[in-house]
Design an enzyme around this catalytic site. Structure first.
Site, short mmCIF file in Angstrom:
data_model
loop_
_atom_site.label_atom_id
_atom_site.label_comp_id
_atom_site.label_asym_id
_atom_site.label_seq_id
_atom_site.Cartn_x
_atom_site.Cartn_y
_atom_site.Cartn_z
N HIS A 160 0.97 -1.30 -0.60
CA HIS A 160 -0.24 -0.13 0.04
C HIS A 160 0.90 1.42 0.01
O HIS A 160 0.32 2.90 -0.44
CB HIS A 160 -0.98 0.16 0.96
CG HIS A 160 -1.86 -0.76 1.21
ND1 HIS A 160 -3.04 -1.04 -0.09
CD2 HIS A 160 -1.73 -1.88 2.55
CE1 HIS A 160 -3.99 -2.36 0.70
NE2 HIS A 160 -3.03 -3.13 1.39
N ASP A 196 -2.57 -10.56 -2.34
CA ASP A 196 -3.44 -9.69 -1.46
C ASP A 196 -4.56 -9.84 -1.44
O ASP A 196 -5.40 -9.38 -2.50
CB ASP A 196 -2.74 -8.77 -0.85
CG ASP A 196 -2.54 -8.43 0.59
OD1 ASP A 196 -2.34 -8.29 1.47
OD2 ASP A 196 -3.99 -8.26 0.58
N HIS A 198 -6.66 -7.39 -0.68
CA HIS A 198 -6.08 -5.94 -1.09
C HIS A 198 -5.51 -5.30 -2.09
O HIS A 198 -4.59 -5.47 -2.06
CB HIS A 198 -6.01 -4.67 0.62
CG HIS A 198 -6.98 -5.90 1.78
ND1 HIS A 198 -6.56 -6.64 2.26
CD2 HIS A 198 -8.02 -5.04 2.15
CE1 HIS A 198 -7.32 -6.31 3.89
NE2 HIS A 198 -8.06 -5.80 3.39
N ASP A 285 -4.82 -12.91 2.99
CA ASP A 285 -5.90 -12.57 3.60
C ASP A 285 -7.07 -12.84 3.07
O ASP A 285 -8.35 -12.37 2.88
CB ASP A 285 -5.63 -11.28 3.95
CG ASP A 285 -4.98 -10.27 3.06
OD1 ASP A 285 -4.64 -10.75 1.98
OD2 ASP A 285 -4.55 -8.60 3.06
#
Length: 347
Positions: A160, A196, A198, A285
């Site tokens: 991120h 991931d 996200h 995740d």
């Protein structure tokens, strides 16, 4: 498979995260890497080695100097301002405000460099981020030197982190730093595959206008999932980078059958682009029991993920990103690595 790890990554022990209007203990915790490391040793994955140190030059190859200086000094500046809690942004240069003048006050600078209020800065944050990028660089250096796969047990995660912003528990973009290092060592084109849950918004931003890195991300649809403002399918790159940014936004509840179709397309695109090295942003995740995600992958599915990644036949570096079902994070992360190794031996 060689694993790189450092106790320095444990120096960041944040106590504060804004979640659903409450201040809670962050989901991203030191225990995550401890559980993965325990599993690496339980299954006999291979040697665990301390990373080399690489200094700030590789960080500055992908991150803004002012941003790096801010991360390095934020905690001291925050304390000097008399603050007793952890540093959390509460004002941002939103659409109706200016972002071209960086404030002098610590509150304003936090807002300038922060993406979101989920991520606090505390004692040890800079030191842990430096150790994390050294882990990523050491893993990549090993893969480049030997052609063998490697695993960087990174913490904090990195995907991120944009060129000049932190958020989503990320400060320095480990995958981008490792990919840039491979390019600097003579690799013509690198693939960064982000699995991931996200979206890897920071990695996308760093390489969006470039054709020497192909970025592919499988993630929750940003219309309903963090980071919300990036990760749509129509974001395909800019200028020379057109066609080298691949987003696969998927709906909540996606299980492996549908998820793997997107994976297979990403692998095909990586082959077609002639990538020479693969960096895997290994967030686990997407697991069915992850507390802050919404996919339905099982532990066995992560083994199959590893097997499919091996079909590319590329020198591969895995770097830990997210995964917050802490009881299973070690099983799921190591299942990917074990599946990769098993398939590589069979090839």
């Amino acid at each position: 498979m060689l694993t790189f790890y450092s106790d320095e990554t444990l120096r960041r022990r944040a106590r504060t995260e804004l979640d659903g209007g409450r201040l809670v203990v962050p989901y991203e915790s030191p225990e995550r890497v401890e559980l993965v490391l325990k599993r690496v040793r339980e299954v006999g994955l291979g040697e665990v080695r301390a990373p080399e140190t690489f200094g700030l030059a590789p960080v500055l190859a992908v991150h803004d100097r002012g941003y790096v200086d801010f991360i390095a000094g934020c905690w001291d500046e925050w304390q000097a301002a008399g603050r007793t809690g952890e540093a959390i942004a509460w004002i941002w240069p939103t659409r109706t405000l200016r972002d071209d003048v960086i404030p002098e006050h610590i509150d304003g600078r936090l807002g300038h460099y922060a993406q979101s209020a989920d991520t606090s800065i505390c004692a040890g944050t800079f030191e842990a981020a430096m150790a994390s990028k050294d882990i990523a660089l050491s893993a990549m250096a090993h893969t480049l030197a030997t052609g063998e796969p490697s695993f960087g047990l990174c913490r904090p995660p990195g995907h991120h982190a944009a060129s000049d912003q932190f958020g989503g528990y990320c400060f320095f973009n480990n995958a981008a730093i490792a990919a840039q290092h491979a390019l600097d060592e003579g690799v013509a084109r690198v693939a960064v595959l982000d699995v991931d849950f996200h979206h890897g918004n920071g990695t996308q931003e760093i390489f969006y206008a470039r054709d020497d890195v192909l970025f592919a991300s499988l993630h929750g649809d940003p219309r309903s999932c963090f980071p919300y403002f990036l990760g749509h399918a129509d974001e395909t790159g800019r200028g020379r980078g057109e066609g080298y940014n691949l987003n696969y936004p998927l709906p909540a509840g996606t299980a492996f059958v549908a998820w793997s179709r997107a994976l297979d397309d990403a692998l095909r695109r990586i082959r077609d682009a002639g990538c020479e090295v693969l960096v895997v942003s290994l967030g686990v995740d997407a697991f069915e029991h992850d507390p802050i995600s919404a996919f339905r992958l099982t532990s066995d599915d992560f083994t199959e993920l590893g097997r499919r990644l091996a079909t590319l036949g590329l020198p591969t570096t895995f770097l830990l990103e997210g995964g917050y079902a802490v009881e299973e994070i070690g099983i799921n992360a190591v299942n990917v690595l074990s599946g990769f190794e098993a398939a590589a031996r069979e090839a």
